[in-house]
Scaffold this active site. Structure first.
Site, mmCIF file in Angstrom:
data_model
loop_
_atom_site.group_PDB
_atom_site.id
_atom_site.type_symbol
_atom_site.label_atom_id
_atom_site.label_comp_id
_atom_site.label_asym_id
_atom_site.label_seq_id
_atom_site.Cartn_x
_atom_site.Cartn_y
_atom_site.Cartn_z
ATOM 1 N N ALA B 58 17.679 -14.427 31.168
ATOM 2 C CA ALA B 58 19.101 -15.339 31.630
ATOM 3 C C ALA B 58 19.336 -14.622 33.126
ATOM 4 C CB ALA B 58 19.878 -14.804 30.704
ATOM 5 N N GLU B 59 18.489 -15.083 33.998
ATOM 6 C CA GLU B 59 18.476 -14.525 35.361
ATOM 7 C C GLU B 59 19.722 -14.644 35.922
ATOM 8 O OE1 GLU B 59 15.794 -15.841 34.248
ATOM 9 O OE2 GLU B 59 14.498 -14.618 34.367
ATOM 10 N N ASP B 84 9.727 -15.260 41.652
ATOM 11 C CA ASP B 84 9.883 -16.813 41.546
ATOM 12 C C ASP B 84 11.139 -16.901 40.844
ATOM 13 O OD1 ASP B 84 6.602 -17.526 42.100
ATOM 14 O OD2 ASP B 84 7.151 -15.229 41.241
ATOM 15 N N PHE B 85 11.494 -16.116 39.739
ATOM 16 C CA PHE B 85 12.625 -16.224 38.738
ATOM 17 C C PHE B 85 13.923 -16.091 39.844
ATOM 18 C CE2 PHE B 85 9.598 -14.046 35.626
ATOM 19 C CZ PHE B 85 8.694 -15.103 35.810
ATOM 20 N N HIS B 128 4.024 -18.147 39.838
ATOM 21 C CA HIS B 128 3.979 -16.571 39.985
ATOM 22 C C HIS B 128 3.658 -15.814 41.004
ATOM 23 C CE1 HIS B 128 4.883 -17.661 35.600
ATOM 24 N NE2 HIS B 128 5.273 -16.457 35.390
HETATM 25 C C1 TPP Z 1 12.796 -17.770 33.955
HETATM 26 C C2 TPP Z 1 11.927 -16.694 33.447
HETATM 27 N N1 TPP Z 1 12.151 -15.334 32.993
HETATM 28 C C3 TPP Z 1 11.255 -14.477 32.654
HETATM 29 C C4 TPP Z 1 9.876 -15.117 32.598
HETATM 30 C C5 TPP Z 1 8.929 -13.948 32.157
HETATM 31 N N2 TPP Z 1 8.813 -14.163 30.754
HETATM 32 C C6 TPP Z 1 7.511 -15.036 30.598
HETATM 33 S S1 TPP Z 1 7.233 -15.258 28.711
HETATM 34 C C7 TPP Z 1 8.548 -14.396 28.362
HETATM 35 C C8 TPP Z 1 9.138 -14.189 27.163
HETATM 36 C C9 TPP Z 1 9.703 -15.470 26.479
HETATM 37 O O1 TPP Z 1 10.120 -15.358 25.385
HETATM 38 P P1 TPP Z 1 9.900 -16.729 24.395
HETATM 39 O O2 TPP Z 1 10.765 -17.665 24.947
HETATM 40 O O3 TPP Z 1 10.648 -16.133 23.015
HETATM 41 O O4 TPP Z 1 8.743 -17.066 23.990
HETATM 42 P P2 TPP Z 1 7.272 -16.351 23.609
HETATM 43 O O5 TPP Z 1 6.652 -15.495 24.507
HETATM 44 O O6 TPP Z 1 7.739 -15.516 22.565
HETATM 45 O O7 TPP Z 1 6.403 -17.483 22.924
HETATM 46 C C10 TPP Z 1 9.259 -13.728 29.734
HETATM 47 C C11 TPP Z 1 10.277 -12.935 29.529
HETATM 48 C C12 TPP Z 1 9.602 -16.150 32.895
HETATM 49 N N3 TPP Z 1 8.453 -16.762 32.724
HETATM 50 N N4 TPP Z 1 10.393 -17.021 33.534
#
Ligand code: TPP
Ligand code: TPP
Ligand code: MG
Ligand code: MG
Lengths: 326, 324, 324, 326
Positions: B58-59, B84-85, B128
């Site tokens: 939740a940026e 990027d975020f 990224h």
């Molecule tokens: C907006 C954003 N914040 C952070 C990330 C880094 N990131 C990539 S996957 C991930 C976890 C995602 O969790 P979830 O939505 O539960 O998906 P899962 O990986 O468990 O399938 C994070 C924090 C990102 N890619 N995009």
């Protein structure tokens, strides 16, 4: 604080002050002294006043684009507020902010905000600061029903709940989002019903009733102060003016507006209750209104007589650095 | 002096600042697990329990919370996992953090550091690998800091934490593991002060981030051609140390501005325009810019190798400049 | 030809495009009430029922929906009430709309127009007056269009709607009511083609948006000093018509780049750097930039008057350039 | 579509294809042929396959960073998928996207996405497009439990509900958000419980059970196709690998992982059910696995033999314009 005649009188006085301040600001706009725009809080005064009457000076308040009431209720100087709307150097923000940015950091009123929903994260942040410092300060976030659609609402309240922060989220549901009736763009009626998603209590109240606001806010503030986490309060209300200056209000009938004004004016309602209970005489009432009017008149004089900011002020307050950017 | 990696230098600075000042705390995604994505927050959870917040994804919320905590007198160090975020939190950075002091007529302070791991690391393609320094340069109220060495990283990070105003702290992922000598203990480097990383007489290379090292290597190779290159590292892009850059260009009469980001409307454009404006009479050749082409970062290694500028590009540009 | 206001020209183009192409639709806040905040969407709800979506306050959602609809072959015209609110949807613009075509190897098309009312209008201070053209110039995949006259607005808007790629369409609030001759019926103006708004021999003024009119007025006044000024309106900042600009500067030997946005890392910086790189040998004076100082927009009229550049600034800069 | 032996066999086959594709991609990473990173879908196959088995080719699907399964289940070529991971010119995206951007627009699979929560708005947009064109296409958005915290979830689902769009929001709750257990950062257990805020049905299901996924997705897809609006489905699942390559997984025990693998492998579960019902013989099972393995082997050969993209490809696909930017 429990409800006493004194508290009521203070609230009643503050509500008049806000009402007359805004009516005067509107008049000053027609005279060309106040520029930009105004988002009038008229009709919603019970919320700011009811909530802020439960606060200490060191509690934090963050507002919206419609924050004259929040600022005054937190104790801001009526003179400086008017001067800010005039764009004078003596304004709360030295003329740099205007109506959408009024603030008084000495009272921990950390500002109105021109971006809808932008205060919800920062208020969660002031609450986190209090938690980190182990103070028992409470943070209050005011926002509109429109703001509840923004992602900031979702993200910030979730973290407020996660860390059990001392914050109260106060949604002023005036049933319009600029020119659009809430019912046209919302999928559920009460914003309070979203509280379940965040595992916090949600309560919907009559925002025209200062006493109800005062009571419910009191509980939420006490809960926050005890470290039990956030509450989401939806206060149902109505704005008596258009969204901002020059609004033709084709989206609602004057009948609707008139009905709210005559049946649900928060100032009239509180005054009537106090008189019923014998807490206010007609004479006192008259004095309160005269006193408020006099303060507003003085504020206009202050603003008129105040100096303008000058070129020397333009590049100050950007950062602590001199600009140094060519 | 101690040899350490770039990420270790920031970690050291962070530990020391948290030790020094109780108001410093860390907030971000996955910062308390595995030492954080780049090991920069390693050990913080153990050394400073309760002062590190691992968040939901939740940026906007995270940066918004940072703004509020900062206005209330704390000093948040916000980590965005990838630069990027920051696109998910631009209102918070640009309309809130950056402008709050001004809009409130100087009442607000937003002493927040936003850490921005940027540029290419592993091959993760367009979403990224961005840099975007020029976006934040363009926003009054923000400081834009881009260290190129571990020593600078430590000193600048400390200054950033102590600054009363928000700092966008750029950490090029590619140089996290690059090593260098770092002074021990407490020292700071002022924001807004460029560093002449190498003195020379014939041409000025203004180099940003990882381009500093590449330019220094290029300069050594250019000695063989008889060219004596000065390398200036701005270290902060806003405020920009116009004086140091211009002094160098006035001396050499030639300027090449190098960054890893794409040149079009990038940081190098501002620096080049500024040099053109201030040093016109002294210039013996056009100011050249080196950077990426104006394309999103591709995935395939075969494409990527044509994107990121290397020392050969610096050499080529210097040669062109000397020939002009 | 018909005389109409800038906002009327866009409205006309929008009506005509919606008539022409069923896939065009409108989405945004308050767009269906009161004719929309700037009367640009006036009459759309009546003429094209079901093709205008008045939304909750949710910019990220709105732009995200636009991206998806566009990928599915529709042509959304997205209105952000103020440019400033694009900060709430930067991921959608920058990481999704702009990059989708590239990331998918050319499979995706995102034919979306994002309308961006920008700059100063009523005095609404720092969060309602931004311009930020350079941010979007810096993002590959986006087109950045900035019309300065009603006729250009109509022709460029039509091209924008028909473009297969996303367009950031800048509408300076200040000139919504400015009038001009507009051809009737269907015509388009290519994106990426500058327009020489006035020919001259002595100096080139590259002017963006409302600075075009101010520069033309300045040019008339400068005739009295015997200066013959050429005014070039880039009309689109990305892609940028480098050829037309450079041709003009090569002819005149002098360039002044003017925009209302702040100069530091702004659009004018790219143009100035580009001129410096391409026209070095022809330049008789440094390329000058005119724009706002690097401060958030203040509220007070007494401060604002020192921020926005006027024709006097153009005159001053031309005089300096001619004296160099 | 009602559940038949044929549907089961198709699903079972697809699940093996996804599983073996990914295991091979992981192996190819160790060989240095696949670069970047991989977010492995292993363990979650029943969700993509169960949902996509209810879709037509012209229905839209948008994915996440963990979308190999979504793409393959929608019908993408296994050859092109492998080539994309290799970064070859023959990949689904010509080598420009890689694992986080696999897509096949000819199947209306509009792409994986590297930004968490970024697909929710666009999927709502594809659904709006279908509504505007009066087709009965349905749109599916896959996203993780972590994504449910993002503002995009809140904003987009609200509009999906407001306009009763034909979209199904499918949350793959694998109980981790990168390295953080959901329970550490979430305030409510089930993502489906948030549906009330958007006035749409929310249902939580066992994501390891392909048949349950198939049934529930079928109802939601049918509902959307009938024009009755969105559904939010939470499918409880578990990822068998780390978050991405190189993940040390200190945040969970290998015991926990092993328990899920042995008790809740969606492929094993479906196979066992089919065998129980007499819908699958051991021989058929062996053939299916061999066939999938052969396809994967062929895909690797295809990828290996494919040409690299070249400098000539670098500046194409940015816009329809030539770059023209100096
Ligand atoms: C907006 C954003 N914040 C952070 C990330 C880094 N990131 C990539 S996957 C991930 C976890 C995602 O969790 P979830 O939505 O539960 O998906 P899962 O990986 O468990 O399938 C994070 C924090 C990102 N890619 N995009
Ligand atoms: C992010 C953002 N989007 C849009 C606007 C324009 N705008 C200002 S006030 C407003 C309506 C806000 O409605 P609500 O939150 O209900 O507050 P109210 O005005 O009713 O008090 C809008 C759309 C804005 N300032 N910020
Ligand atoms: Mg409202
Ligand atoms: Mg997850």
């Amino acid at each position: 604080m429990s409800l006493s005649p004194e508290v009521c009188k203070t609230m009643y006085t503050m509500m008049w002050r806000i009402r007359l301040f805004e009516e005067e600001a509107d008049r000053q706009t027609n005279l060309g002294n106040v520029v930009g725009t105004l988002h009038m809080y008229c009709g919603e005064e019970a919320i700011a006043v009811g909530v802020c009457s439960q606060l200490r000076t060191d509690d934090y308040v963050l507002g919206t684009h419609r924050s004259h009431g929040h600022c005054l209720a937190k104790g801001a100087s009526i003179d400086k507020m008017m001067a800010e709307l005039f764009g004078k150097a003596t304004g709360t923000c030295g003329g740099k902010g205007g109506s959408m940015h009024v603030a008084d950091f000495s009272l921990n009123m950390l500002g109105a905000n021109g971006i809808v929903g932008a205060g919800i994260g920062p208020t969660t942040g002031t609450a986190l600061a209090s938690k980190l410092r182990h103070t028992d300060q409470v943070s209050i976030c005011f926002f509109g029903d429109g703001a509840a659609a923004r992602g900031t609402f979702h993200e910030a309240i979730m973290m407020g709940s996660l860390w059990k922060l001392p914050v109260v989220y106060v949604c002023e549901n005036n049933q319009y989002q600029q020119w659009v009736p809430r019912k046209n763009v919302a999928v559920i009626d009460s914003v309070a019903d979203m509280a379940g998603s965040y595992a916090i209590p949600g309560v919907s109240i009559n925002g025209q009733d200062a006493l109800e606001v005062y009571e419910v806010a009191g509980e939420a503030v006490a809960r926050a102060r005890r470290g039990e986490g956030p509450t989401l309060i939806e206060a149902r209300t109505y704005r008596f003016y258009g969204h901002s200056l020059g609004d033709e209000q084709q989206y609602r009938t004057s009948d609707e507006v008139e009905k709210w004004k005559s049946n649900s004016d928060p100032i009239q309602l509180l005054g009537a209750t106090m008189k019923e209970r014998g807490w206010l005489t007609d004479e006192e009432d008259g004095n309160i209104q005269q006193q408020a009017a006099a303060e507003v008149k003085k504020a206009v004089e202050f603003a008129e007589q105040s100096p303008w900011p000058t070129l020397a002020n333009l590049e100050t307050d950007v950062t602590s650095h001199s600009l140094g950017v060519a | 002096m101690k040899t350490m990696a770039f990420n270790e230098a920031i970690r050291t600075a962070l530990h020391e600042e948290m030790q020094r000042d109780e108001s410093v705390f860390v907030i971000g995604e996955d910062v308390a697990t595995h030492g954080g994505p780049y090991k920069v927050t390693d050990g913080i959870a153990e050394a400073f329990p309760g002062r590190i917040f691992e968040t939901p994804i939740a940026e906007a919320g995270i940066v918004g919370i940072g703004v509020g905590a900062a206005m209330a007198g704390m000093r948040p160090v916000v980590e965005l996992m990838y630069l990027d975020f920051v696109t998910c939190a631009m209102d918070e950075v640009v309309n809130q953090a950056a402008k709050m002091r001004y809009m409130t007529g100087g009442q607000a302070r937003v002493p927040m550091v936003i850490r921005l791991p940027c540029g290419i690391g592993r091959l993760l393609a367009a979403q990224h690998s961005q840099i975007l320094e020029s976006w934040f340069m363009h926003v009054p109220g923000l400081q834009v800091v881009v260290p190129s060495t571990p020593a600078d990283a430590k000193g600048l990070f400390k200054t950033a934490v102590r600054s009363p105003d928000p700092v966008m702290f750029f950490e090029y992922k590619r140089i996290y593991t690059s090593k260098g000598e770092v002074p021990e203990g407490d020292y700071t480097i002022p924001i807004g002060q460029a560093d002449v990383k190498r003195e020379g007489e014939d041409a000025t290379v203004v180099a940003i981030g990882p381009m500093v090292q590449k330019s220094l290597e290029a300069a050594v190779l250019l000695e063989d051609d008889g060219y004596d290159i000065e390398v200036v590292d701005p270290r902060s892009l806003s405020p920009l140390d116009v004086d140091t850059i211009c002094e160098s260009v006035r001396k050499t009469g030639r300027a090449i501005v190098c960054g890893e980001d794409s040149t079009f409307a990038g940081a190098a454009s501002e620096i080049a325009a500024m040099i053109g404006e201030n040093c016109f009479g002294d210039l013996k050749a056009p100011v050249r810019r080196i950077g990426s082409p104006h394309v999103p970062m591709p995935f395939s290694s075969e494409l990527v190798k044509h994107v990121v500028p290397e020392k050969s590009h610096v050499i080529e540009a210097v040669n062109q400049s000397m020939a002009a």
